[in-house]
Enzyme design. Structure first.
Site, PDB file in Angstrom:
ATOM      1  N   HIS A 193       0.821  -1.219   0.000  1.00 42.76           N
ATOM      2  CA  HIS A 193       0.000   0.000   0.000  1.00 42.76           C
ATOM      3  C   HIS A 193       0.852   1.265   0.000  1.00 42.76           C
ATOM      4  O   HIS A 193       0.354   2.340  -0.307  1.00 42.76           O
ATOM      5  CB  HIS A 193      -1.067  -0.015   1.113  1.00 42.76           C
ATOM      6  N   ASP A 252       1.127  -7.697   2.245  1.00 44.99           N
ATOM      7  CA  ASP A 252       1.234  -6.258   1.978  1.00 44.99           C
ATOM      8  C   ASP A 252       2.698  -5.809   1.850  1.00 44.99           C
ATOM      9  O   ASP A 252       3.216  -5.104   2.697  1.00 44.99           O
ATOM     10  CB  ASP A 252       0.533  -5.495   3.121  1.00 44.99           C
ATOM     11  N   SER A 265       3.973   2.125   8.611  1.00 49.47           N
ATOM     12  CA  SER A 265       3.763   1.142   7.559  1.00 49.47           C
ATOM     13  C   SER A 265       5.064   0.940   6.818  1.00 49.47           C
ATOM     14  O   SER A 265       5.717   1.912   6.434  1.00 49.47           O
ATOM     15  CB  SER A 265       2.696   1.615   6.589  1.00 49.47           C
TER      16      SER A 265
HETATM   17  N1  ARG Z   1      -4.903   0.695   7.763  1.00 47.13           N
HETATM   18  C1  ARG Z   1      -3.592   0.721   7.194  1.00 47.13           C
HETATM   19  C2  ARG Z   1      -2.979   2.135   7.339  1.00 47.13           C
HETATM   20  O1  ARG Z   1      -3.556   2.968   7.943  1.00 47.13           O
HETATM   21  C3  ARG Z   1      -3.582   0.248   5.786  1.00 47.13           C
HETATM   22  C4  ARG Z   1      -4.218   1.174   4.810  1.00 47.13           C
HETATM   23  C5  ARG Z   1      -4.172   0.700   3.407  1.00 47.13           C
HETATM   24  N2  ARG Z   1      -5.345  -0.086   3.085  1.00 47.13           N
HETATM   25  C6  ARG Z   1      -6.580   0.414   2.783  1.00 47.13           C
HETATM   26  N3  ARG Z   1      -7.571  -0.387   2.607  1.00 47.13           N
HETATM   27  N4  ARG Z   1      -6.805   1.697   2.653  1.00 47.13           N
HETATM   28  O2  ARG Z   1      -2.443   2.769   6.514  1.00 47.13           O
HETATM   29  N1  ASP Z   2      -1.439   1.452   8.055  1.00 53.75           N
HETATM   30  C1  ASP Z   2      -0.682   2.510   8.703  1.00 53.75           C
HETATM   31  C2  ASP Z   2       0.336   3.145   7.765  1.00 53.75           C
HETATM   32  O1  ASP Z   2       0.129   3.174   6.577  1.00 53.75           O
HETATM   33  C3  ASP Z   2      -0.039   2.009   9.954  1.00 53.75           C
HETATM   34  C4  ASP Z   2      -0.935   2.179  11.156  1.00 53.75           C
HETATM   35  O2  ASP Z   2      -1.654   3.184  11.209  1.00 53.75           O
HETATM   36  O3  ASP Z   2      -0.866   1.337  12.041  1.00 53.75           O
HETATM   37  O4  ASP Z   2       1.294   3.762   8.173  1.00 53.75           O
END
Ligand code: ARG
Ligand code: ASP
Length: 705
Positions: free
Chosen positions: A83, A219, A640
């Site tokens: 991502h 990921d 991330s």
């Molecule tokens: N929750 C994770 C973070 O905050 C992964 C986000 C990417 N995935 C998504 N479905 N938007 O970045």
């Molecule tokens: N998914 C988040 C990021 O892209 C990580 C988190 O918020 O735990 O940095």
């Protein structure tokens, strides 16, 4: 009354549990290092950070200003999340080479793909500059005097500290200006795409599984840093060569077991651990519900169209993912704050703080600081809600008005700038049209207008909207405005500045957007900023007093986008009473979730084949392949792509998310339910090997061991 043993113990417990789970500045992580050793760490303290010798910070970079990535070979193979690399992967994809869908593997360096504009940032040195920045600063100075003194000191320090021509020195406040640190940085700008799994693996579970456990996502993506012949940063050139790093991380195939130490190293963006109880109440009761409700309405509309129409689904996937990411996070945050009783725990801590302060002779000042902040948060309610409503209903979730705002930003630039920037704006707008569709945009427009009209605090409400018939306005925009017509938009950009502006003045869609953005700049934003202006200074004093009250052993600063490390153990958790989540997921779970043809849970035929034949190679553990695992390390957005290191300092995991119940960790870390989620490195290797058959990449990683 003296602080009784019981209350004191309560406070220590409250802060101590949080203390273990902080984000430490690598150059000042002595206490953390000792705890890591108690928990089995065998690497040296100088491995974590050393200003002169190669250390982990030389292998870990900020990736394109947001995520984290790490070097895993002597030729700078770079590992980060799928991502995080998504934009790059997408930019190289066409209908004939769909790398998003099919994955991408470079089988030699010549196949690696350059990404203009992409960069990574090393932090070579961290310097505590607190004394030098605060030299001559006294408590009786006004905030303005204080700041101008600080600015002068910083300017002087920047001249004094010697850095290399390709480096930069960034000086940042910590603990609301109680401390200052300098960071010597290097940006490398030739970053090439090396590998990515199909998104059905890299994004497996997509939005439904996002922020969730059990998780089954691969990921990850791979890049490489290139440098000039002298190993220095350079713009892209075919003559550049792989950067030779001072340090790279060794990949371990040993895997993890429950209870193992893990260290997370990276660039966490923002936490607010020290906010008082009423600030947490403000965020969870005033701010989050508004944002959640607006996004809920927008997501419902997008979802409705995406379910019945494949073209629309494809178009809106990226917007939907972005909007739902924080919608889901805020919901989890609110539930987590309630479940962990964060507000009442903070209230108790504040009472203890006041008591200790009065024993130490600054009770009055302590009460004053809290009272002043409480008052500001009360006053902030309307301006902050107004700001969020405007941003969410008119920008984030309103395709048409968003285009109007983008156009308006260009109109606000003078003639010369206009010529210079025109092309960039048109590109951006063209991208906007590609990702959206008028059928959806129209419903979004009407729904967002309704929300705005019903919920905007009256002092900030735009009169045109109060009187507007939204259906008629939507018709008019759809039929006549550039905001809804990509061909008209393109033609508009053929005009010179004067004609361009004149034409927009006759466009009622643009005029509406212009009127709304003018409210924002002239009314909403100034009100928000002026009302909240004193907060930072009060927080600075509050932090200082918390320290003087003697209730914290050590105050570790909140995340602020700078390099940090945190540590924890591989542990499951209890999301609800009577229910326990195991900390490790496997390929069996991936297959269990498989839904043929589904946009979130489909799988490549090849993976199904591998599974059927149990072709797990060396990656087999207990009859399956490990996929994701949980830890108790404190992480946030920006972490991330962060490496998860084991007790030997070797790479065993790749951080990418947190569990839903624990997303309040940005405000209040509860060790019982806060968990970070990582990809098992063995799954990464398994996918490179069995799915990508990229033996060149595999060999590069393995021969670096
Ligand atoms: N929750 C994770 C973070 O905050 C992964 C986000 C990417 N995935 C998504 N479905 N938007 O970045
Ligand atoms: N998914 C988040 C990021 O892209 C990580 C988190 O918020 O735990 O940095």
């Amino acid at each position: 009354m003296k602080l009784t043993g019981y209350f004191y113990a309560f406070f220590i417990l409250l802060t101590a549990s949080a203390q273990q789970n902080r984000m430490w500045i690598p150059s000042e992580a002595q206490t953390a290092y000792e705890k890591m050793v108690q928990n089995g760490a065998r690497f040296k303290s100088s491995d974590l950070y050393h200003p002169e010798k190669p250390s982990f910070n030389d292998a870990i970079v900020q990736f394109n200003g947001g995520c984290t990535a790490e070097i895993i070979s002597p030729q700078s193979l770079l590992l980060t999340n799928h991502h995080c690399g998504y934009g790059a992967i997408q930019s190289h994809s066409t209908l004939t080479h769909n790398y998003v869908e099919d994955g991408f593997w470079a089988y030699s360096k010549s196949e690696e793909l350059p990404n203009p504009g992409m960069y990574v940032t090393f932090v070579r040195r961290i310097i505590n500059l607190t004394d030098r920045v605060l030299k001559g600063v006294t408590e009786d100075m006004s905030p303005k005097e204080r700041q101008s003194r600080i600015d002068k000191n910083i300017a002087k320090i920047k001249k004094e500290i010697k850095i290399k021509p390709w480096q930069s020195l960034e000086i940042k406040p910590f603990l609301y200006g109680n401390k200052y640190y300098g960071f010597v940085k290097e940006n490398y700008k030739d970053i090439r795409l090396v590998g990515a799994p199909p998104s059905s693996i890299g994004k497996f579970g997509a939005d439904s599984d996002n922020w969730m456990w059990p998780r089954h996502s691969g990921d990850f993506s791979l890049f490489r840093i290139y440098a000039d012949k002298n190993n220095r940063p350079a713009e892209y050139s075919p003559d550049n060569v792989p950067y030779k790093p001072e340090k790279y991380l060794k990949v371990s195939m040993e895997g993890v077991r429950e209870g193992d130490l893990i260290v997370i190293y990276g660039f966490p963006g923002r936490t607010r651990q020290y906010l008082p109880s009423f600030a947490i109440a403000h965020i969870t009761q005033n701010v989050n519900p508004v944002n959640i409700e607006i996004r809920q309405r927008a997501l419902d509309i997008m979802d409705k169209f995406m379910r019945t129409n494949d073209t629309l689904k494809l178009k809106y996937t990226s917007i939907y993912a972005r909007v739902s990411n924080y919608w889901k996070k805020w919901k989890g945050e609110n539930q987590g704050i309630a479940k962990s009783k964060a507000i009442s725990k903070k209230q108790k801590a504040e009472a203890l703080f006041l008591q200790s302060a009065s024993e130490k002779g600054f009770g009055k000042e302590a009460r004053e600081v809290l009272d002043k902040m409480r008052k500001i948060y009360q006053d902030l309610k309307d301006p902050e809600i107004a700001k969020d409503i405007l941003v969410e209903t008119m920008y984030i979730n309103n395709d048409w008005i968003r285009r109007g705002f983008i156009l308006d930003a260009l109109v606000r630039q003078a003639d010369t700038k206009f010529k210079e920037n025109k092309k960039r704006y048109l590109n951006r707008l063209t991208g906007e049209f590609r990702k959206t569709d008028n059928r959806v945009s129209k419903e979004l427009f009407i729904e967002m207008m309704k929300y705005y009209k019903e919920n905007m605090p009256p002092a900030f409400r735009n009169n045109r909207i109060v009187q507007m018939n939204f259906d008629e306005m939507a018709e008019e925009i759809e039929k006549k405005s550039v905001l809804a017509d990509s061909i008209k938009m393109k033609k508009l950009f053929d005009l010179d500045y004067e004609e361009f502006v004149k034409s927009l003045k006759n466009d009622s869609g643009y005029n509406l957007a212009h009127s709304l953005i003018t409210d924002y700049y002239n009314n909403i934003l100034p009100a928000y900023q002026q009302t909240g202006a004193g907060l930072n200074e009060l927080m600075r004093k509050y932090i200082k007093m918390l320290q003087e009250a003697g209730l914290y052993q050590e105050m570790v600063p909140d995340a602020n986008g700078t390099l940090r490390l945190s540590f924890g153990k591989v542990y499951g958790y209890e999301p609800r009473d009577g229910m326990y989540y195991e900390p490790i997921s496997t390929l069996d779970g991936v297959i269990e979730k498989y839904i043929p043809g589904d946009y979130e849970f489909d799988l490549p035929a090849k993976l199904l084949e591998i599974y059927k034949n149990k072709d797990f190679g060396n990656y087999r553990t207990n009859g399956s392949v490990p996929v994701n695992f949980l830890g108790t390390a404190h992480t946030t957005g920006g972490n991330s792509g962060s490496p998860a290191l084991n007790a030997e300092g070797e790479l065993v995991g790749l951080n990418f998310d947190r569990v839903w119940e624990g997303t309040m960790s940005d405000l209040f870390y509860d060790p019982k339910i806060c968990r970070n989620i990582m990809v098992d490195l063995r799954y990464v290797m398994f996918i490179i090997d069995k799915m990508g058959n990229a033996q060149n990449i595999l060999r590069e990683i393995q021969s670096s061991q």
